[in-house]
Design a protein around this motif. Structure first.
Motif, PDB file in Angstrom:
ATOM      1  N   LYS A  15       1.108  -1.070  -0.028  1.00 36.84           N
ATOM      2  CA  LYS A  15      -0.335  -0.132  -0.122  1.00 36.84           C
ATOM      3  C   LYS A  15       1.279   1.478  -0.106  1.00 36.84           C
ATOM      4  CE  LYS A  15      -3.757  -0.368   2.373  1.00 36.84           C
ATOM      5  NZ  LYS A  15      -4.851  -0.409   3.430  1.00 36.84           N
ATOM      6  N   LYS A  16       0.621   2.500  -0.971  1.00 40.99           N
ATOM      7  CA  LYS A  16       1.321   3.440  -1.357  1.00 40.99           C
ATOM      8  C   LYS A  16       1.571   4.557   0.706  1.00 40.99           C
ATOM      9  CE  LYS A  16       1.578   7.324  -4.323  1.00 40.99           C
ATOM     10  NZ  LYS A  16       1.522   8.445  -5.162  1.00 40.99           N
ATOM     11  N   GLY A  17       2.057   4.651   0.727  1.00 42.01           N
ATOM     12  CA  GLY A  17       2.521   5.343   2.255  1.00 42.01           C
ATOM     13  C   GLY A  17       3.223   4.181   3.093  1.00 42.01           C
ATOM     14  N   ILE A  18       2.466   2.981   3.086  1.00 41.61           N
ATOM     15  CA  ILE A  18       3.073   1.929   3.947  1.00 41.61           C
ATOM     16  C   ILE A  18       4.532   1.891   3.802  1.00 41.61           C
ATOM     17  CG2 ILE A  18       3.231  -0.332   4.966  1.00 41.61           C
ATOM     18  CD1 ILE A  18       0.393  -0.427   4.776  1.00 41.61           C
ATOM     19  N   THR A  19       5.422   2.382   5.118  1.00 42.04           N
ATOM     20  CA  THR A  19       7.086   1.600   5.155  1.00 42.04           C
ATOM     21  C   THR A  19       7.299   0.658   6.147  1.00 42.04           C
ATOM     22  OG1 THR A  19       7.344   4.474   4.831  1.00 42.04           O
ATOM     23  CG2 THR A  19       9.383   3.017   5.691  1.00 42.04           C
ATOM     24  N   ILE A  20       7.957   0.309   5.610  1.00 47.37           N
ATOM     25  CA  ILE A  20       8.516  -1.064   6.500  1.00 47.37           C
ATOM     26  C   ILE A  20      10.086  -0.868   6.854  1.00 47.37           C
ATOM     27  CG2 ILE A  20       9.117  -3.577   6.576  1.00 47.37           C
ATOM     28  CD1 ILE A  20       6.991  -4.040   4.420  1.00 47.37           C
ATOM     29  N   PRO A  21      10.190  -0.838   8.381  1.00 48.20           N
ATOM     30  CA  PRO A  21      11.474  -0.770   8.342  1.00 48.20           C
ATOM     31  C   PRO A  21      12.481  -1.754   8.255  1.00 48.20           C
ATOM     32  CG  PRO A  21       9.935  -0.001  10.403  1.00 48.20           C
ATOM     33  CD  PRO A  21       9.411  -1.223   9.343  1.00 48.20           C
ATOM     34  N   ALA A  22      13.611  -1.510   8.392  1.00 45.76           N
ATOM     35  CA  ALA A  22      15.094  -2.438   8.341  1.00 45.76           C
ATOM     36  C   ALA A  22      15.280  -3.433   9.245  1.00 45.76           C
ATOM     37  CB  ALA A  22      16.467  -2.188   7.641  1.00 45.76           C
ATOM     38  N   GLY A  23      14.684  -4.825   9.167  1.00 45.51           N
ATOM     39  CA  GLY A  23      14.343  -5.982  10.337  1.00 45.51           C
ATOM     40  C   GLY A  23      14.099  -7.506   9.521  1.00 45.51           C
TER      41      GLY A  23
ATOM     42  N   ASP B 166       4.009 -21.855  -2.843  1.00 41.97           N
ATOM     43  CA  ASP B 166       3.320 -21.342  -2.852  1.00 41.97           C
ATOM     44  C   ASP B 166       2.921 -20.177  -1.919  1.00 41.97           C
ATOM     45  OD1 ASP B 166       2.713 -23.008  -4.856  1.00 41.97           O
ATOM     46  OD2 ASP B 166       0.840 -24.727  -3.411  1.00 41.97           O
ATOM     47  N   ASN B 167       3.735 -20.546  -0.600  1.00 38.98           N
ATOM     48  CA  ASN B 167       4.194 -20.105   0.775  1.00 38.98           C
ATOM     49  C   ASN B 167       4.901 -18.305   0.667  1.00 38.98           C
ATOM     50  OD1 ASN B 167       1.974 -21.190   2.010  1.00 38.98           O
ATOM     51  ND2 ASN B 167       3.512 -22.368   3.358  1.00 38.98           N
ATOM     52  N   GLN B 168       5.379 -18.137  -0.310  1.00 38.67           N
ATOM     53  CA  GLN B 168       6.273 -17.189  -0.871  1.00 38.67           C
ATOM     54  C   GLN B 168       5.717 -16.191  -2.144  1.00 38.67           C
ATOM     55  OE1 GLN B 168       9.979 -18.399  -1.286  1.00 38.67           O
ATOM     56  NE2 GLN B 168      10.441 -19.729   0.697  1.00 38.67           N
ATOM     57  N   ASP B 169       6.273 -15.237  -1.833  1.00 36.95           N
ATOM     58  CA  ASP B 169       5.496 -13.890  -2.890  1.00 36.95           C
ATOM     59  C   ASP B 169       6.278 -12.674  -3.308  1.00 36.95           C
ATOM     60  OD1 ASP B 169       3.519 -13.006  -4.585  1.00 36.95           O
ATOM     61  OD2 ASP B 169       2.021 -13.254  -4.121  1.00 36.95           O
ATOM     62  N   SER B 170       6.463 -12.060  -3.909  1.00 35.47           N
ATOM     63  CA  SER B 170       6.568 -10.633  -3.525  1.00 35.47           C
ATOM     64  C   SER B 170       5.531  -9.879  -3.338  1.00 35.47           C
ATOM     65  CB  SER B 170       7.871 -10.366  -5.478  1.00 35.47           C
ATOM     66  OG  SER B 170       6.681 -10.213  -6.060  1.00 35.47           O
ATOM     67  N   ASN B 171       4.887  -9.839  -3.505  1.00 28.53           N
ATOM     68  CA  ASN B 171       3.896  -8.920  -3.099  1.00 28.53           C
ATOM     69  C   ASN B 171       3.223  -9.535  -1.757  1.00 28.53           C
ATOM     70  OD1 ASN B 171       3.130  -7.829  -5.710  1.00 28.53           O
ATOM     71  ND2 ASN B 171       1.808  -9.882  -5.686  1.00 28.53           N
ATOM     72  N   PRO B 172       3.013  -7.934  -0.870  1.00 26.73           N
ATOM     73  CA  PRO B 172       2.692  -8.466   0.932  1.00 26.73           C
ATOM     74  C   PRO B 172       1.283  -8.877   1.365  1.00 26.73           C
ATOM     75  CG  PRO B 172       2.096  -6.267  -0.218  1.00 26.73           C
ATOM     76  CD  PRO B 172       2.553  -6.948  -1.365  1.00 26.73           C
ATOM     77  N   PRO B 173       0.934  -9.053   2.169  1.00 29.15           N
ATOM     78  CA  PRO B 173      -0.456  -9.782   2.167  1.00 29.15           C
ATOM     79  C   PRO B 173      -1.723  -8.871   1.668  1.00 29.15           C
ATOM     80  CG  PRO B 173       0.472 -10.172   4.522  1.00 29.15           C
ATOM     81  CD  PRO B 173       1.637  -9.305   3.072  1.00 29.15           C
ATOM     82  N   ALA B 174      -2.413  -9.406   1.462  1.00 27.87           N
ATOM     83  CA  ALA B 174      -3.777  -8.158   0.647  1.00 27.87           C
ATOM     84  C   ALA B 174      -3.952  -7.412   1.722  1.00 27.87           C
ATOM     85  CB  ALA B 174      -4.836  -9.582   0.652  1.00 27.87           C
ATOM     86  N   GLN B 175      -4.280  -7.648   2.831  1.00 31.03           N
ATOM     87  CA  GLN B 175      -4.890  -6.802   3.601  1.00 31.03           C
ATOM     88  C   GLN B 175      -3.211  -5.572   3.654  1.00 31.03           C
ATOM     89  OE1 GLN B 175      -4.295 -10.047   4.697  1.00 31.03           O
ATOM     90  NE2 GLN B 175      -5.941 -10.550   5.200  1.00 31.03           N
ATOM     91  N   LEU B 176      -2.451  -5.451   2.680  1.00 27.49           N
ATOM     92  CA  LEU B 176      -1.280  -4.094   3.490  1.00 27.49           C
ATOM     93  C   LEU B 176      -1.512  -4.147   1.909  1.00 27.49           C
ATOM     94  CD1 LEU B 176       1.554  -5.997   5.337  1.00 27.49           C
ATOM     95  CD2 LEU B 176       0.183  -4.233   5.830  1.00 27.49           C
ATOM     96  N   SER B 177      -1.856  -4.312   1.046  1.00 27.25           N
ATOM     97  CA  SER B 177      -1.978  -3.908  -0.901  1.00 27.25           C
ATOM     98  C   SER B 177      -2.715  -2.908  -0.825  1.00 27.25           C
ATOM     99  CB  SER B 177      -1.785  -5.253  -1.280  1.00 27.25           C
ATOM    100  OG  SER B 177      -3.733  -5.672  -1.536  1.00 27.25           O
TER     101      SER B 177
END
Length: 194
Positions: free
Chosen positions: A77-85, A152-163
Motif C-alpha cells: 500500500k502506497k505510503g506504508i514503510t517497512i523498517p529494516a529488520g 506456494d507460501n512465498q510471494d513478492s507481494n504483501p498479504p492482501a491486507q497490506l496491498s
C-alpha cells in the motif's frame, strides 16, 4: 528430537560453509530470502488455551527500509514503510478471529518490526522478552519452519491486507494487548526450537 536435529543440522551447515569457503555467497545461499513475503498457518491459543484462532503469520526480512510508491493493486500500500529488520504480520486465516484476538477480522492485520541487528521488546512496554531482527534469526526461523520454504507460501507481494487493492486496517497495540501477545506467538509457535 526432530527440532534438535534440525537445529544441529542448520548449525553444522553454517559452520561448515564458513570453515571451508569463508565466502559471503555461501552465507547468502543459506540465508532466508530477503524482500520476500513468507507465510505459514498457525493455530494461536489464548492464555489458558481454552480458545484458538486460525491465523497466518507472514515474515518479511530486509536490510534496508522499504517504502512503497506504487499504485499497483497487489503492491505494498502506497505510503506504508517497512523498517529494516524482520517484520512479522498476523492476519486472519479466514473468518472472524476477533473473539480471541480483539479486532482481527478478514480486513485487519497486526504488524511488528524487530529492528535490524538490535533487540526489540516483543510486546510494547514489556522488556522481558526481546527479539533481534537479524539475518541469522530470520534464517534460523526460515530453515526450521518448512511451511516458509514452500513456493506456494512465498510471494513478492504483501498479504492482501497490506496491498493497495485491499482495505486492510492495522490494529494498534492498545486495542489488542489484552487478547494478543507477540511473546506468546513467537515463543510458543515460532522460536521454540531455537
Amino acid at each position: 528430537m526432530k527440532k534438535i536435529f534440525g537445529l544441529l543440522t542448520a548449525a553444522a551447515l553454517f559452520a561448515g560453509s564458513f570453515a571451508f569457503t569463508g565466502c559471503d555467497e555461501v552465507a547468502d545461499e543459506l540465508s532466508g530470502p530477503e524482500k520476500t513475503w513468507c507465510s505459514m498457518p498457525v493455530t494461536y491459543a489464548n492464555d489458558d488455551e481454552s480458545s484458538t484462532a486460525n491465523i497466518y503469520v507472514h515474515f518479511y526480512f530486509s536490510t534496508t527500509e522499504v517504502t512503497s510508491d506504487s499504485t499497483a493493486s497487489k503492491a505494498l500500500k502506497k505510503g506504508i514503510t517497512i523498517p529494516a529488520g524482520l517484520t512479522v504480520v498476523v492476519t486472519s486465516a479466514g473468518g472472524d478471529q476477533s473473539s480471541i484476538i480483539s479486532g482481527l477480522t478478514n480486513n485487519a492485520y497486526i504488524m511488528k518490526t524487530f529492528a535490524l541487528d538490535s533487540e526489540t521488546a516483543a510486546d510494547d512496554g514489556d522488556d522481558s522478552y526481546t527479539v533481534t531482527g537479524s539475518r541469522e534469526k530470520w534464517s534460523a526461523i526460515y530453515w526450521l519452519k518448512s511451511d516458509l520454504r514452500q513456493a506456494d507460501n512465498q510471494d513478492s507481494n504483501p498479504p492482501a491486507q497490506l496491498s493497495n487493492g485491499g482495505n486492510g486496517t492495522g490494529l494498534n497495540w492498545d486495542s489488542i494487548k489484552d487478547t494478543f501477545s507477540w511473546k506468546r506467538l513467537l515463543a510458543n509457535y515460532l522460536l521454540d526450537s531455537l
